[in-house]
Design an enzyme around this catalytic site. Structure first.
Site, PDB file in Angstrom:
ATOM      1  N   HIS A 184       0.943  -1.033  -0.024  1.00 28.00           N
ATOM      2  CA  HIS A 184       0.061  -0.105   0.161  1.00 28.00           C
ATOM      3  C   HIS A 184       0.947   1.192   0.037  1.00 28.00           C
ATOM      4  O   HIS A 184       1.902   1.390   0.562  1.00 28.00           O
ATOM      5  CB  HIS A 184      -0.785   0.039   1.197  1.00 28.00           C
ATOM      6  CG  HIS A 184      -1.423   1.331   1.383  1.00 28.00           C
ATOM      7  ND1 HIS A 184      -1.199   2.271   2.428  1.00 28.00           N
ATOM      8  CD2 HIS A 184      -2.515   1.872   0.595  1.00 28.00           C
ATOM      9  CE1 HIS A 184      -2.073   3.245   2.453  1.00 28.00           C
ATOM     10  NE2 HIS A 184      -2.755   3.230   1.320  1.00 28.00           N
ATOM     11  N   SER A 185       0.465   2.235  -0.834  1.00 24.77           N
ATOM     12  CA  SER A 185       1.342   3.488  -0.933  1.00 24.77           C
ATOM     13  C   SER A 185       2.857   3.296  -1.253  1.00 24.77           C
ATOM     14  O   SER A 185       3.183   2.859  -2.078  1.00 24.77           O
ATOM     15  CB  SER A 185       1.008   4.267   0.495  1.00 24.77           C
ATOM     16  OG  SER A 185       1.341   5.543   0.369  1.00 24.77           O
ATOM     17  N   LEU A 186       3.531   3.704   0.033  1.00 21.28           N
ATOM     18  CA  LEU A 186       5.012   3.351  -0.034  1.00 21.28           C
ATOM     19  C   LEU A 186       5.400   2.002  -0.476  1.00 21.28           C
ATOM     20  O   LEU A 186       6.318   1.674  -1.155  1.00 21.28           O
ATOM     21  CB  LEU A 186       5.626   3.788   1.274  1.00 21.28           C
ATOM     22  CG  LEU A 186       7.305   3.566   1.460  1.00 21.28           C
ATOM     23  CD1 LEU A 186       7.994   4.494   0.278  1.00 21.28           C
ATOM     24  CD2 LEU A 186       7.627   4.095   2.753  1.00 21.28           C
TER      25      LEU A 186
END
Length: 343
Positions: free
Chosen positions: A106-108
């Site tokens: 998720h994300s990073l």
């Protein structure tokens, strides 16, 4: 087949030169799991609502990135960087002796998954990316990086004297509101508990108050932005890899106008590429876990199906050993091999 249980896990500590990486290994611990990597300023608790929706025949190893959750902070004088975080993936693979890795980010975590897969595509068998693909340059990038460098030094100086006093502490309710505000409303105060339980410490000075225990320097990490051209070239290295991307409709973290070239390359002549946009914000997997699971579960079943030697089939094999009809055994085993989805 059932789903994973959030209470069925083993806490792990993966040794690293600067300390350790903390994690929780959910479900099946006899086979290579999916490696789940959270986003910036979060921790493995970000997957709390998604884990119980995933199939129970496969394990999921969720980790806290360095400086986050319960993982060690890096040494004083050093700084956090996306490029350094990428090396966490092969470090974990080496620890467990994996030749392949399945990634959920998720994300990073999605950025790290993309970058690692482009660098070592032969070692990755599938990728699930939640609301992020790659870090893109922003206007006045150099000015932004200079500001982060200055703030990093201020935070490090504060930590040098940190043994003299505690960081600012808050009530649990205040922490929930602070986290919600810090995520720009992507994590509601009601969902903040999933992230807070691994990143706060109880105050020794004030009863019923807590302070953030994550490394304050991670707020100023080096994101290492990529140009659109470099992102597209990295995508070409990934080729026809099973790749699932889920975007939150209200999120700005996966701008389709800037990422369309990279995503087009990922999907070019690739029957294993999937993209879905769901109603929600950046933490789509946390507040809309059920909707995400509608696409994640079939993707996992297709690209990481149960195998005959899996612990989830042990009961079936035991049943077969009790029968005295070899032909029925052979027929049943063939059915399992050819139609694992019927189990």
């Amino acid at each position: 087949m059932g789903t994973l249980s959030l209470s069925d896990f083993q806490d792990v500590k993966i040794p690293a030169p600067w300390g350790h990486i903390s994690g929780r290994w959910y479900g099946n611990r006899r086979e290579r799991p999916i490696l789940a990597i959270h986003g910036w300023l979060d921790n493995l608790g970000t997957f709390d609502r998604l884990i119980p929706l995933l199939p129970d025949y496969i394990g999921v190893l969720c980790i806290d990135l360095p400086g986050h959750g319960r993982s060690s902070h890096i040494q004083p004088g050093m700084f956090y960087s996306v490029l350094d975080y990428v090396y966490i993936i092969p470090l974990i693979m080496k620890e467990y002796g994996w030749r392949k890795v399945s990634l959920l980010g998720h994300s990073l975590g999605g950025v790290l998954s993309f970058m690692y897969t482009s660098l070592a595509p032969h070692t990755v068998d599938m990728v699930i990316s939640l609301d992020k693909l790659l870090p893109l340059s922003i206007p006045k990038e150099s000015e932004h990086m200079a500001q982060k460098m200055e703030k990093h030094l201020v935070e490090e100086n504060r930590q040098v004297g940190g043994h003299l006093h505690e960081p600012p502490s808050y009530s649990y309710t205040q922490l929930c509101k602070l986290l919600a505000k810090g995520s720009s409303g992507s994590v509601t105060p009601e969902l903040a508990k999933h992230l807070l339980h691994r990143q706060v410490t109880k105050s020794q000075l004030y009863p019923d108050r807590f302070f953030f225990s994550r490394d304050g320097r991670i707020k100023f990490y080096n994101i290492t932005p990529l140009s659109i051209g470099l992102g597209e070239e990295m995508a070409r290295r990934i080729q026809r890899k099973p790749y699932l991307i889920i975007k939150g409709s209200k999120s700005i973290h996966l701008p389709l106008d800037l990422c369309k070239g990279t995503m087009s390359i990922l999907g070019q002549n690739n029957p294993h590429y999937e993209f879905y946009e769901l109603e929600g914000t950046h933490h789509i997997h946390l507040h809309a876990a059920e909707e995400c699971a509608r696409y994640i579960v079939p993707f996992i079943r297709h690209h990481r199906p149960p195998v005959l030697t899996s612990w989830s089939l042990a009961g079936k094999e035991a049943e077969l050993s009790l029968t005295e009809k070899p032909k029925e055994q052979e027929k049943y085993l063939a059915m399992i091999r050819n139609n694992p989805s019927k189990l």
